[in-house]
Write an enzyme that holds these catalytic residues in place. Structure first.
Site, PDB file in Angstrom:
ATOM      1  N   CYS A 134      10.265   1.404   2.098  1.00  0.00           N
ATOM      2  CA  CYS A 134      11.187   0.281   2.308  1.00  0.00           C
ATOM      3  C   CYS A 134      12.637   0.752   2.380  1.00  0.00           C
ATOM      4  O   CYS A 134      13.481   0.082   2.958  1.00  0.00           O
ATOM      5  CB  CYS A 134      11.024  -0.737   1.187  1.00  0.00           C
ATOM      6  N   GLU A 154      10.836  -8.207  -3.961  1.00  0.00           N
ATOM      7  CA  GLU A 154      11.286  -6.895  -3.467  1.00  0.00           C
ATOM      8  C   GLU A 154      10.789  -6.790  -2.035  1.00  0.00           C
ATOM      9  O   GLU A 154       9.605  -6.527  -1.799  1.00  0.00           O
ATOM     10  CB  GLU A 154      10.674  -5.772  -4.325  1.00  0.00           C
ATOM     11  N   PRO A 165      -3.470  -5.564  -5.890  1.00  0.00           N
ATOM     12  CA  PRO A 165      -2.995  -4.487  -5.022  1.00  0.00           C
ATOM     13  C   PRO A 165      -3.342  -4.798  -3.568  1.00  0.00           C
ATOM     14  O   PRO A 165      -4.201  -5.635  -3.297  1.00  0.00           O
ATOM     15  CB  PRO A 165      -3.803  -3.275  -5.510  1.00  0.00           C
ATOM     16  N   ALA A 166      -2.676  -4.110  -2.630  1.00  0.00           N
ATOM     17  CA  ALA A 166      -3.008  -4.275  -1.209  1.00  0.00           C
ATOM     18  C   ALA A 166      -4.465  -3.877  -0.996  1.00  0.00           C
ATOM     19  O   ALA A 166      -4.950  -2.923  -1.619  1.00  0.00           O
ATOM     20  CB  ALA A 166      -2.091  -3.384  -0.374  1.00  0.00           C
ATOM     21  N   GLY A 187       6.743  -6.458  -0.907  1.00  0.00           N
ATOM     22  CA  GLY A 187       6.109  -6.440   0.407  1.00  0.00           C
ATOM     23  C   GLY A 187       7.109  -6.847   1.470  1.00  0.00           C
ATOM     24  O   GLY A 187       8.323  -6.736   1.277  1.00  0.00           O
ATOM     25  N   TRP A 245       0.819  -1.221   0.000  1.00  0.00           N
ATOM     26  CA  TRP A 245       0.000   0.000   0.000  1.00  0.00           C
ATOM     27  C   TRP A 245       0.849   1.265   0.000  1.00  0.00           C
ATOM     28  O   TRP A 245       0.327   2.345  -0.228  1.00  0.00           O
ATOM     29  CB  TRP A 245      -0.911   0.015   1.244  1.00  0.00           C
ATOM     30  N   ASN A 246       2.155   1.174   0.268  1.00  0.00           N
ATOM     31  CA  ASN A 246       2.886   2.423   0.544  1.00  0.00           C
ATOM     32  C   ASN A 246       3.244   3.230  -0.710  1.00  0.00           C
ATOM     33  O   ASN A 246       3.432   4.432  -0.623  1.00  0.00           O
ATOM     34  CB  ASN A 246       4.108   2.170   1.435  1.00  0.00           C
TER      35      ASN A 246
HETATM   36  P1  NAP Z   1       2.874  -7.030   3.388  1.00  0.00           P
HETATM   37  O1  NAP Z   1       2.066  -7.219   4.613  1.00  0.00           O
HETATM   38  O2  NAP Z   1       3.899  -8.047   3.076  1.00  0.00           O
HETATM   39  O3  NAP Z   1       1.834  -6.877   2.188  1.00  0.00           O
HETATM   40  C1  NAP Z   1       2.251  -6.682   0.867  1.00  0.00           C
HETATM   41  C2  NAP Z   1       1.288  -7.372  -0.056  1.00  0.00           C
HETATM   42  O4  NAP Z   1       1.318  -8.767   0.250  1.00  0.00           O
HETATM   43  C3  NAP Z   1      -0.154  -6.912   0.115  1.00  0.00           C
HETATM   44  O5  NAP Z   1      -0.768  -6.890  -1.145  1.00  0.00           O
HETATM   45  C4  NAP Z   1      -0.731  -8.019   0.990  1.00  0.00           C
HETATM   46  O6  NAP Z   1      -2.107  -8.230   0.794  1.00  0.00           O
HETATM   47  C5  NAP Z   1       0.014  -9.218   0.459  1.00  0.00           C
HETATM   48  N1  NAP Z   1      -0.012 -10.366   1.370  1.00  0.00           N
HETATM   49  C6  NAP Z   1      -0.279 -10.400   2.694  1.00  0.00           C
HETATM   50  N2  NAP Z   1      -0.264 -11.686   3.143  1.00  0.00           N
HETATM   51  C7  NAP Z   1       0.003 -12.470   2.066  1.00  0.00           C
HETATM   52  C8  NAP Z   1       0.162 -13.863   1.881  1.00  0.00           C
HETATM   53  N3  NAP Z   1       0.047 -14.734   2.901  1.00  0.00           N
HETATM   54  N4  NAP Z   1       0.424 -14.321   0.642  1.00  0.00           N
HETATM   55  C9  NAP Z   1       0.557 -13.463  -0.389  1.00  0.00           C
HETATM   56  N5  NAP Z   1       0.436 -12.122  -0.276  1.00  0.00           N
HETATM   57  C10 NAP Z   1       0.167 -11.624   0.959  1.00  0.00           C
HETATM   58  O7  NAP Z   1       3.633  -5.643   3.396  1.00  0.00           O
HETATM   59  P2  NAP Z   1       2.998  -4.210   3.625  1.00  0.00           P
HETATM   60  O8  NAP Z   1       2.845  -3.990   5.063  1.00  0.00           O
HETATM   61  O9  NAP Z   1       1.835  -3.994   2.739  1.00  0.00           O
HETATM   62  O10 NAP Z   1       4.152  -3.299   3.009  1.00  0.00           O
HETATM   63  C11 NAP Z   1       5.255  -2.960   3.721  1.00  0.00           C
HETATM   64  C12 NAP Z   1       6.428  -3.893   3.455  1.00  0.00           C
HETATM   65  O11 NAP Z   1       6.736  -3.863   2.069  1.00  0.00           O
HETATM   66  C13 NAP Z   1       7.677  -3.430   4.160  1.00  0.00           C
HETATM   67  O12 NAP Z   1       8.376  -4.526   4.677  1.00  0.00           O
HETATM   68  C14 NAP Z   1       8.471  -2.739   3.046  1.00  0.00           C
HETATM   69  O13 NAP Z   1       9.835  -2.695   3.299  1.00  0.00           O
HETATM   70  C15 NAP Z   1       8.124  -3.611   1.881  1.00  0.00           C
HETATM   71  N6  NAP Z   1       8.345  -2.885   0.618  1.00  0.00           N
HETATM   72  C16 NAP Z   1       9.415  -3.258  -0.148  1.00  0.00           C
HETATM   73  C17 NAP Z   1       9.679  -2.548  -1.322  1.00  0.00           C
HETATM   74  C18 NAP Z   1      10.854  -2.920  -2.172  1.00  0.00           C
HETATM   75  O14 NAP Z   1      10.918  -2.447  -3.296  1.00  0.00           O
HETATM   76  N7  NAP Z   1      11.779  -3.742  -1.715  1.00  0.00           N
HETATM   77  C19 NAP Z   1       8.844  -1.492  -1.710  1.00  0.00           C
HETATM   78  C20 NAP Z   1       7.767  -1.162  -0.898  1.00  0.00           C
HETATM   79  C21 NAP Z   1       7.523  -1.872   0.270  1.00  0.00           C
HETATM   80  P3  NAP Z   1      -3.277  -7.574   1.668  1.00  0.00           P
HETATM   81  O15 NAP Z   1      -4.015  -6.818   0.669  1.00  0.00           O
HETATM   82  O16 NAP Z   1      -4.035  -8.727   2.226  1.00  0.00           O
HETATM   83  O17 NAP Z   1      -2.643  -6.710   2.706  1.00  0.00           O
END
Ligand code: NAP
Length: 459
Positions: free
Chosen positions: A265, A231, A157-158, A209, A132-133
Site C-alpha cells: 500500500c 487502513e 484473513p483474505a 484493504g 493478502w499482501n
Molecule cells: P481488498 O480487495 O479490499 O481486500 C481486502 C480484504 O477485504 C480481504 O480480506 C477481502 O476478502 C475483503 N473484502 C472484499 N470484499 C469485501 C466486502 N464487500 N466487504 C468486506 N470485506 C471485503 O484489497 P486487497 O486487494 O486484498 O489488498 C490490496 C489493497 O489493500 C490495496 O488497495 C492496498 O493499498 C490496501 N492495503 C492498505 C494497507 C494500509 O495499511 N493502508 C495495507 C495493506 C494493503 P476476500 O478474502 O474475499 O478477498
C-alpha cells in the site's frame, strides 16, 4: 460442501483446501468472543503483556515455518517473508509494553465537592478484515493492540492467504491467549463484512484493504454505529530533487517500489525526478532494476516473486500498454517482461511519463516504476497532492529547507525524507483523505481499541 482452495501463486497449484465457516458458527464465535471479553478485560495488564510476549517468543521459534507459509500462499520471496515475520512480531512486542501504559487522568473539578477521574476501557469484541499482501503483519498489527487493550478479536484473513493467520492464532492459543479471545473465520469478504457490521456484539470493525471496499464498510457500519478503523489504499509519490544523493535515492526508491513485487500500500507508485538529474537517475535505476532476480520465492536468490493472481497481472499489463500508448518508453519490451509466464512479471522502468497515464493515477500493485520529470518544486507538490489518496510519500533532498517545506506541504500520513522504508511498530502508520482514518503502530495504534470513561464523584 464447497471448499476454499488456496493456491501457490508461483505454480498455480492448490496447496490446501479449507472449509468455509458456516454463518451459524460465525455467530457462535462472536457470542463466545463476547463472553470471553467479559473475563479478558478483567485480567491485569501485566498478565496480558506476558502472554503477548510468550506469543512473540513462539512466533520466533516457528519463524522459518511461518515464512515458508507466507511464501507458499502469497508468493513473497522467502527472505522478505522472514522479514515480515520479524515485523509482525515487533507489533506484539510493542503492544505487550503499551498494555502497561494505558493511563487515565484526574481532572480538576469546577466545584469543591466533586472529584473526577478518567479511565481507558477496552471497546469490546473486534472484527478484523485483512488483505493478502502482508498476511502476518496486517494481522498482528490488529490482534496485538486489541488483546493488549483487553478486547477480544475475530479475524477474517483474505481468502488468498488464510494459512498464515491460522498458524499465528494457533501459536497465540499455545502462548496462553484464551481460545475465544482471538479466533478466525474462513469466509468471503462480502459475507464477513455483512456479518461483522450487522452484529451488535461486534463493537469495532478494523479493516485493511482497498478504498472502494473500505467505503462500502463505512456505509454498512452506519446502522450499528461501529467504531471503525480504515487502513486503505495509496498512490505514493516519490520526489527526487536536484540536490539529492542520486545513488542513495535510486537504492531507496527500489526498496519502496519493488518490495513484495510492488504489491504494497506504501509502494512508490509515481516517481517524479527533477529535470536536471532525470537522465542520470533513470540510467542508474534501470541498471539496478535489471539486476533484480524474478522467480519462485522459495529460491533464496529471488528478489521478485509472482503477483498474487492473473487478475493482478492483467491490471499491470493494462497500465503498461496505456503508458506505451501515451508515449511512455519501457526499459524492456512487453514480451520479455512476461518471459516466465504465469503470474510472473519482470520489473520495468517507464520513462517519458506524463500525468494522463493510468500508471500515475491508479494504484498499480505491480513491479512498474514510472518516472516523470519536473522543474518547479511547487508544481511537483501540486501533482503529488492531486489525488484522493494520502497514505505514503517519499522525497530525497539534502537541503533541509526543501526537506521541511516538502514535509509541511505534502498531504500524506506517512512521509519518508531520504527514507524509502519508514514503517515500524513504534510509529503511527495511517493515511489522510481516502486512504482511511485511525492509526496502527506507536502509542496511537492502541487508542482505537479503547474508550475513555469518566467518573464524577460527589463528596
Ligand atoms: P481488498 O480487495 O479490499 O481486500 C481486502 C480484504 O477485504 C480481504 O480480506 C477481502 O476478502 C475483503 N473484502 C472484499 N470484499 C469485501 C466486502 N464487500 N466487504 C468486506 N470485506 C471485503 O484489497 P486487497 O486487494 O486484498 O489488498 C490490496 C489493497 O489493500 C490495496 O488497495 C492496498 O493499498 C490496501 N492495503 C492498505 C494497507 C494500509 O495499511 N493502508 C495495507 C495493506 C494493503 P476476500 O478474502 O474475499 O478477498
Amino acid at each position: 460442501m464447497n471448499k476454499l482452495e488456496i493456491k501457490n501463486p508461483a505454480t498455480n497449484k492448490v496447496i490446501e483446501k479449507l472449509n468455509f465457516t458456516e454463518e451459524n458458527d460465525i455467530n457462535s464465535k462472536i457470542d463466545n468472543a463476547y463472553k470471553t471479553f467479559l473475563s479478558w478485560r478483567e485480567t491485569d495488564a501485566h498478565t496480558r503483556a506476558s502472554i503477548l510476549k510468550e506469543w512473540s517468543y513462539l512466533i520466533n521459534e516457528h519463524r522459518e515455518e511461518l515464512a515458508k507459509i507466507i511464501t507458499l500462499e502469497g508468493g513473497k520471496p522467502l527472505k522478505e517473508s522472514r522479514g515480515e515475520i520479524d515485523y509482525a512480531r515487533s507489533y506484539i512486542d510493542w503492544y505487550a509494553e503499551e498494555a502497561k501504559r494505558l493511563y487515565g487522568r484526574t481532572i480538576p473539578s469546577n466545584t469543591e465537592n466533586k472529584r473526577i477521574i478518567t479511565q481507558k476501557s477496552p471497546v469490546g469484541v473486534v472484527g478484523a478484515i485483512t488483505p493478502w499482501n502482508f498476511p502476518a503483519a496486517m494481522i498482528t498489527r490488529k490482534i496485538a493492540p486489541a488483546l493488549a487493550a483487553g478486547c477480544t478479536i475475530i479475524c477474517k484473513p483474505a481468502v488468498a492467504t488464510p494459512l498464515t493467520t491460522i498458524k499465528l492464532i494457533e501459536l497465540a492459543h499455545k502462548a496462553g491467549v484464551p481460545q475465544n479471545a482471538v479466533d478466525y473465520i474462513i469466509a468471503s469478504g462480502k459475507d464477513a463484512g455483512r456479518i461483522f457490521t450487522e452484529h451488535r456484539k461486534i463493537a469495532k470493525l478494523t479493516f485493511t484493504g482497498s478504498t472502494p471496499i473500505g467505503k462500502k464498510l463505512i456505509k454498512q457500519s452506519a446502522d450499528t454505529v461501529k467504531n471503525i478503523t480504515m487502513e486503505l489504499g495509496g498512490l505514493a509519490p516519490v520526489i527526487v530533487h536536484k540536490d539529492a544523493d542520486i545513488d542513495f535515492a535510486v537504492e531507496q526508491t527500489i526498496a519502496a517500489k519493488f518490495r513484495n513485487a510492488g504489491q504494497t500500500c506504501v509502494c512508490a507508485n509515481r516517481i517524479y525526478v527533477h529535470k536536471e538529474i532525470e537522465e542520470l537517475f533513470i540510467e542508474k535505476l534501470i541498471a539496478k532494476v535489471n539486476k533484480l532476480n524474478v522467480g519462485n520465492g522459495e529460491n533464496s536468490d529471488v528478489d521478485i516473486g509472482p503477483l498474487i493472481d492473473q487478475e493482478g497481472v492483467n491490471k499491470v499489463i493494462d497500465q503498461i500498454k496505456d503508458a506505451q500508448n501515451h508515449g511512455g518508453i519501457l526499459s524492456s519490451d512487453l514480451n520479455s517482461l512476461q518471459y516466465l509466464g504465469g503470474n510472473f512479471l519482470k520489473p520495468v522502468v517507464i520513462s517519458n511519463v506524463n500525468n494522463d497515464m493510468k500508471v500515475m493515477n491508479e494504484e498499480t500493485f505491480g513491479p512498474i516504476a514510472p518516472v516523470m520529470s519536473y522543474t518547479k518544486l511547487d508544481d511537483v507538490i501540486k501533482l503529488a497532492n492531486d489525488t484522493e489518496f494520502g497514505l505514503a510519500a517519499y522525497y530525497f533532498t539534502n537541503n533541509y529547507q526543501t526537506g521541511l517545506y516538502l514535509y509541511e506541504n505534502l498531504d500524506y500520513g506517512v512521509i519518508g525524507w531520504n527514507d524509502g522504508l519508514p514503517s515500524g511498530a513504534h510509529v503511527p502508520f495511517g493515511g489522510l483523505k481516502e486512504s482511511g482514518y485511525g492509526r496502527e503502530g506507536g502509542k496511537e495504534g492502541i487508542e482505537p481499541y479503547l474508550e475513555t470513561k469518566y467518573l464524577s464523584v460527589g463528596i
